[in-house]
Design a protein around this motif. Structure first.
Motif: not given
Length: 369
Positions: A62-66, A286-289, A315-317
Motif C-alpha cells: 500500500y505504501t508503494l502504491y500511494y 485522484p484523491a488529492g494526490m 506513502g508511509m504517512l
C-alpha cells in the motif's frame, strides 16, 4: 564556488539530504506533541505508523502504491518548476489523464494488458498534456498567470468529470456514477502476482505494474532535464527569460511545452489508479494526490532522486495513518490529516527555515576570528 557546493556555500548533501531530514524530524516532533496532548503515547503511535507502512508485505504494498501516484504528480510539478512555472493543477490534469486512460481501456475490449498498456499511457499522457498546455498557452500568449489558471482548471476538470460520469459514461441500469468495468484481460498485473511467479509470497495490495512505469518516468525526466538540449532550454527559461531569449530560445514555446509535459506526467496517475486498480472510470479517484505531489516535489528538491524517497515517505504517512486509526481509537482521521499537514508544512512552506543556520555552520570563518 567549489565543486559540490551551491551559491550559499552549502554542500549538495546538506541541501538535498540533511535539510529535508531536519524538516521531517521537526515535523515528527511537533506531531508527537500533538499526540501527547490528547493523552496517547507518541512513541507507540509513531512506531505503529512505521510498522503499518513497512512492517508487512501488505503495508509495504500500500505504501508503494500511494508512492507510485505521488511520483507521477511530483514529477509533473518538478518539470514545470525547472521552467520557472508553478503548476498546481496536477489534480485536474490527473483527473483528465484518468479519463483518457479509461476511454482507452473501455475501447480496446479484451486485448491483453501488455498491448493495452502503451495505449493507456498515451491516452493518459495526451489528455493530461492537453489540460496542462492550455494554461501554458494562456500564460505565454495572454499573460494569464499559470498559478491562477491551473487552480481554475482543477475545478473545471472536476465539473467536467461529474457531467461525463453522470450523463455519458455511466453504466446503464445503475445509480452510482461509474463506467462499466474493463475486460479482465486488460488489468495490469499486481506486484504480488509477479512476485508469486518467482516464488516470493506477498499479501494482497493494490500495488501494480505502474510502479515500474513511475520509476522509468523518473529516469526519463532526469535524462530530459539534465542531458538534452530541450532540457537545457527549459532550465534556461526558468532561470532567466531574457537570457534565454538572447540565446535564441523562444520562452513562449518552452512554457507551453513545459506545461504540456507536466500535464502528461500528472495524467499518468490514471494508469495506476484507473488501469491498475479501479478497472473502471469513477469520480474523485485522484484523491488529492495532485496537491500532495507539490509537497513531495518540494521535499525532493524537484529532482527525481529526491522525489522517490519523498514519495515513499508520504506513502508511509497515508498507509501508516490508516493503521494508526485502527490501533488507537482516540486518534481520529482528522488528527492523521493534521500529522500529514504538519509534515507538508515543514517540508514545503518552511523547507528553508533552517537553511541560514546551515549556511553559518558550513561557511568558513575568516582567519583570525
Amino acid at each position: 564556488m567549489s565543486a559540490g557546493t551551491g551559491p550559499d556555500n552549502l554542500p549538495w548533501w546538506a541541501t538535498g539530504v540533511l535539510l529535508p531530514v531536519i524538516n521531517v524530524v521537526l515535523a515528527l516532533i511537533v506531531s508527537a506533541i500533538v499526540i501527547l496532548a490528547i493523552g496517547e503515547d507518541p512513541l507507540g503511535a509513531m512506531w505503529t505508523m512505521v510498522q503499518g507502512a513497512l512492517g508487512t508485505s501488505e503495508g509495504l504494498g500500500y505504501t508503494l502504491y500511494y508512492a507510485t501516484s505521488l511520483i507521477f504528480t511530483a514529477l509533473a510539478v518538478a518539470v514545470a518548476f525547472h521552467g520557472g512555472l508553478f503548476n498546481i493543477g496536477g489534480e485536474g490534469q490527473a483527473y483528465l489523464g484518468g479519463l483518457g486512460v479509461g476511454l482507452v481501456c473501455l475501447a480496446v475490449g479484451d486485448m491483453p494488458w501488455y498491448l493495452v498498456l502503451p495505449l493507456s499511457v498515451l491516452g493518459g499522457a495526451a489528455f493530461g498534456a492537453l489540460w496542462g498546455a492550455i494554461p501554458g498557452y494562456l500564460q505565454a500568449y495572454r499573460g494569464s498567470h499559470v498559478v491562477i489558471t491551473t487552480i481554475m482548471f482543477n475545478f473545471i476538470a472536476s465539473s467536467l468529470m461529474v457531467y461525463l460520469m453522470v450523463n455519458v459514461l455511466i453504466r446503464p441500469g445503475q445509480m452510482s456514477p461509474e463506467s462499466a468495468q474493463f475486460d479482465k484481460a486488460t488489468f495490469l498485473p499486481l506486484v504480488q502476482d509477479m512476485a508469486a511467479a518467482i516464488g516470493i509470497q506477498m499479501n494482497p495490495s493494490p500495488l501494480n505494474f505502474s510502479l515500474f512505469l513511475a520509476l522509468a518516468a523518473c529516469v526519463l525526466v532526469w535524462a530530459f532535464i539534465w542531458h538534452t538540449r530541450w532540457g537545457f532550454a527549459l532550465r534556461t527559461v526558468g532561470a532567466n527569460e531574457n537570457a534565454a531569449r538572447y540565446a535564441g530560445i523562444d520562452p513562449k514555446k518552452v512554457i507551453i511545452i513545459a506545461m504540456a509535459l507536466s500535464g502528461a506526467l500528472a495524467g499518468l496517475l490514471g494508469v495506476n489508479e484507473i488501469h491498475g486498480v479501479q478497472h473502471r472510470l469513477l469520480l474523485n479517484f485522484p484523491a488529492g494526490m495532485g496537491f500532495t505531489g507539490i509537497a513531495v516535489a518540494l521535499m525532493g528538491r524537484n529532482h527525481p532522486a529526491g522525489i522517490v524517497p519523498a514519495a515513499i515517505l508520504f506513502g508511509m504517512l497515508y498507509q501508516g495513518g490508516t493503521e494508526l486509526i485502527f490501533d488507537y481509537p482516540s486518534i481520529s482521521r482528522e488528527l492523521v490529516v493534521v500529522i500529514q499537514g504538519v509534515v507538508i508544512l515543514f517540508a514545503g512552506a518552511l523547507e528553508h527555515m533552517f537553511r541560514p543556520a546551515l549556511v553559518r555552520l558550513f561557511t568558513p570563518k575568516p582567519a583570525g576570528v
